[in-house]
Write a protein that holds these residues in place. Sequence first.
Motif, mmCIF file in Angstrom:
data_model
loop_
_atom_site.group_PDB
_atom_site.id
_atom_site.type_symbol
_atom_site.label_atom_id
_atom_site.label_comp_id
_atom_site.label_asym_id
_atom_site.label_seq_id
_atom_site.Cartn_x
_atom_site.Cartn_y
_atom_site.Cartn_z
ATOM 1 N N VAL A 10 54.357 21.628 119.041
ATOM 2 C CA VAL A 10 54.471 20.631 120.104
ATOM 3 C C VAL A 10 55.923 20.160 120.137
ATOM 4 N N GLY A 11 56.702 20.664 121.079
ATOM 5 C CA GLY A 11 58.089 20.240 121.225
ATOM 6 C C GLY A 11 58.958 20.646 120.048
ATOM 7 N N ILE A 12 60.257 20.595 120.251
ATOM 8 C CA ILE A 12 61.219 20.902 119.207
ATOM 9 C C ILE A 12 62.528 20.183 119.532
ATOM 10 N N VAL A 13 63.203 19.677 118.509
ATOM 11 C CA VAL A 13 64.502 19.025 118.701
ATOM 12 C C VAL A 13 65.483 19.596 117.690
ATOM 13 N N PHE A 14 66.782 19.481 118.022
ATOM 14 C CA PHE A 14 67.835 19.998 117.163
ATOM 15 C C PHE A 14 68.812 18.879 116.822
ATOM 16 N N SER A 44 67.283 29.669 107.566
ATOM 17 C CA SER A 44 65.950 29.985 108.103
ATOM 18 C C SER A 44 64.834 29.449 107.205
ATOM 19 N N GLN A 45 65.107 28.474 106.362
ATOM 20 C CA GLN A 45 64.101 27.883 105.492
ATOM 21 C C GLN A 45 63.314 26.805 106.243
ATOM 22 N N GLU A 46 61.992 26.959 106.303
ATOM 23 C CA GLU A 46 61.106 25.992 106.936
ATOM 24 C C GLU A 46 60.477 25.108 105.854
ATOM 25 N N GLU A 47 60.491 23.788 106.080
ATOM 26 C CA GLU A 47 59.931 22.843 105.121
ATOM 27 C C GLU A 47 58.881 21.976 105.806
ATOM 28 N N LYS A 48 57.680 21.948 105.223
ATOM 29 C CA LYS A 48 56.610 21.084 105.738
ATOM 30 C C LYS A 48 56.768 19.695 105.143
ATOM 31 N N ILE A 49 56.859 18.670 106.017
ATOM 32 C CA ILE A 49 57.099 17.309 105.558
ATOM 33 C C ILE A 49 55.790 16.579 105.262
ATOM 34 N N ASP A 50 54.854 16.599 106.228
ATOM 35 C CA ASP A 50 53.599 15.864 106.022
ATOM 36 C C ASP A 50 52.566 16.300 107.055
ATOM 37 N N THR A 51 51.327 15.863 106.847
ATOM 38 C CA THR A 51 50.216 16.136 107.764
ATOM 39 C C THR A 51 49.606 14.802 108.200
ATOM 40 N N TYR A 52 49.280 14.700 109.509
ATOM 41 C CA TYR A 52 48.766 13.447 110.059
ATOM 42 C C TYR A 52 47.481 13.723 110.850
ATOM 43 N N GLU A 53 46.629 12.699 110.922
ATOM 44 C CA GLU A 53 45.404 12.811 111.700
ATOM 45 C C GLU A 53 45.590 12.285 113.110
ATOM 46 N N ARG A 54 46.827 11.871 113.440
ATOM 47 C CA ARG A 54 47.158 11.398 114.787
ATOM 48 C C ARG A 54 48.108 12.381 115.454
ATOM 49 N N THR A 55 48.103 12.385 116.767
ATOM 50 C CA THR A 55 49.046 13.227 117.504
ATOM 51 C C THR A 55 50.405 12.546 117.562
ATOM 52 N N GLY A 56 51.418 13.292 117.896
ATOM 53 C CA GLY A 56 52.747 12.727 118.000
ATOM 54 C C GLY A 56 53.758 13.774 118.417
ATOM 55 N N TYR A 57 55.022 13.421 118.357
ATOM 56 C CA TYR A 57 56.074 14.385 118.651
ATOM 57 C C TYR A 57 57.380 13.925 118.010
ATOM 58 N N VAL A 58 58.276 14.869 117.810
ATOM 59 C CA VAL A 58 59.547 14.588 117.153
ATOM 60 C C VAL A 58 60.524 14.041 118.176
ATOM 61 N N LEU A 59 61.253 12.994 117.812
ATOM 62 C CA LEU A 59 62.240 12.382 118.695
ATOM 63 C C LEU A 59 63.634 12.923 118.446
ATOM 64 N N ASN A 60 63.977 13.105 117.170
ATOM 65 C CA ASN A 60 65.334 13.535 116.847
ATOM 66 C C ASN A 60 65.379 14.005 115.407
ATOM 67 N N VAL A 61 66.393 14.794 115.087
ATOM 68 C CA VAL A 61 66.685 15.151 113.717
ATOM 69 C C VAL A 61 68.180 14.938 113.521
ATOM 70 N N GLY A 62 68.544 14.219 112.465
ATOM 71 C CA GLY A 62 69.933 13.891 112.237
ATOM 72 C C GLY A 62 70.719 15.038 111.643
ATOM 73 N N ASP A 63 72.031 14.903 111.664
ATOM 74 C CA ASP A 63 72.896 15.911 111.059
ATOM 75 C C ASP A 63 72.715 15.976 109.545
ATOM 76 N N ASP A 64 72.045 14.946 108.963
ATOM 77 C CA ASP A 64 71.777 14.936 107.524
ATOM 78 C C ASP A 64 70.383 15.453 107.205
ATOM 79 N N LYS A 65 69.674 15.982 108.216
ATOM 80 C CA LYS A 65 68.337 16.576 108.081
ATOM 81 C C LYS A 65 67.217 15.548 108.137
#
Length: 596
Positions: free
Chosen positions: A254-258, A285-306
């Motif tokens: 669901v969506g993607i931000v850089f 190309s390393q993918e990291e899973k942060i967390d799992t939620y029971e609610r829907t949502g979307y990513v707003l931003n990702v900082g230059d510090d990750k």
Amino acid sequence: MFCSECGKKIKNDSLFCPYCGADLRENHRNEEDEIEKVPEVDEEQLEMEKNEDSVKKGNKEQLEKKKQEWRNKTRTAIEKGKEFGKIIENSGKKGKKFKTIMAVFVLFALLVLAVVAGRSFLLRNKSEDKLKTGFYIKKEESIYDKNGKEIQSQIGNESGKLQIVWDDYVNGNYYYVDEEQTLYYNTNFGKNSVKLDEDVTTLTDLRGILTTPYLWQNQCAKIQFMKQAGLETDMTTSYYSANGSKPIRVRNHVGIVFSQNGRYAAYMKNDLGETMLYVTDLQTSQEEKIDTYERTGYVLNVGDDKSVYYRLNGDSTTDTAWYCWNSKSRQEEKIIQANEGYFNATEGKLLAVNSSGDLLYKDIYDKEGENKKIASNVQQYFLFAKEKSDLISGFNTEIDLDWEEIVYIKDNVCYLKSLNSDKEAEKIIGGKQYVTNIKVAKDRKRVFAVTENGLYYTDKQKDGWSEKEKIASNVTWYEISEDGKEVVLLHTDSELTYWKDGKEEQTLDEEVTSGYTQFEKEGVLYITQDQSFYYQPFSEKKEKIKLSDDVEKYVVSDNEIYYVTNENTLYKIQADGNKKEKIMDDVDDLIIYQYE
């Protein structure tokens, strides 16, 4: 950090230099080795990197030339001081007094030179602050510059659809898909090319959220593309790249931000009623899973510090809120309980409206600070674009915003509020039914707005803002000069008029379909309903000048006028109608952009 090729200062973690196009990915790989183990890169990627040529070093040579000029001026000043000292010495003034005078003079000469150079630098930067306009020509499947010189050929797929996404218009960095459906990233107008993928069917610019043709130089290109699977396009899998990075593959997201530097990508995936948050390092190309939620949502931003900033939607027991996953502490932090808003991860600024209609401001890096309430029952709110005086509305993380002042509308009244002061908001201008289409002079001392009765303006005074003054009724479009002293207006009856501070509104022409304000030339360009192209000076003593018939579109670049006729021929002409020059036949389109 500084570019290893041209020496200019650039953002940390930049993969390519925004000025000369130099490939900086290898530098980052070396830095990454010191802090974490980097997975092996496949041989194909290594081979592509080996085949990349060096980017043109013209900018570096220009920088060295400027430095040499400075050295020469310094030597000249010192020599002048020595000559002056010799004159004094010959007149009999020797010893300590002579040395003191000579040292003072040399120091004075260097000081004057530094002041002059500094003033020149400031004036140059002041003139460069203004956005410039440029364009490229699309003809068939090739791209040309505004003088008709071919830059890139064979762009597009079998259907002939142009597939190109510009990363840097000025320095010629862009993604493109060739006729064999191969995706490349080119720098320096195709002089360096990196193959990214094959069997690409669609290419999308993820900066499409911008409603203007401006390319903000601190924003790298972010693309999405689909690939062919057998005879069909795989619609469940998307591939992404930023700033020329190796593409990553993402499914059912669901969506993607850089991040602004193009290094990190963050997104959410939905699976069996659960929402999972991920962040990927595009360099490794390393993918990291942060967390799992029971609610829907979307990513707003990702900082230059990750660090990842995201919103989780409310349910029957929890309200909608904004959160941050801190990459250093690796903990989730609740930022604010609100809905849509403005957000800048780099500066840590947040502006949003909660479910009660309260406009809130938050500095997310101030751990002890609380949410600052700006106003209640806000109808609309705006921030200023950093490099312009334009007001930006709506949720948008792409545009570099000012974060000094905010304009908001409440009860059909327009207010101006400083975000860095507890001083109350200033009431600027209002209407009984609505206030819209707000424009502000660059010095913030004059504000324009359209109400139900027409176009008005108000001026900043020592004790507040003046009573609003009406300029005209039935206005559908208007443009102001930087100082707010001149306005060009288009009325509902297609009449084009001109207003200057202290003078009556002046009719320029009737039956006008579009206009372009060019205040530097003290006039306006416009097209009438019969597609006639005119230039009208802002003077009652000067008649309008007809430049051409049957004009489809036009653009002003470097104070030169270019236009395309109904026969798809591109011409260049001066505002006085002289020096008409044919550039190219069979033009398909003009790719217009603005830059600093």
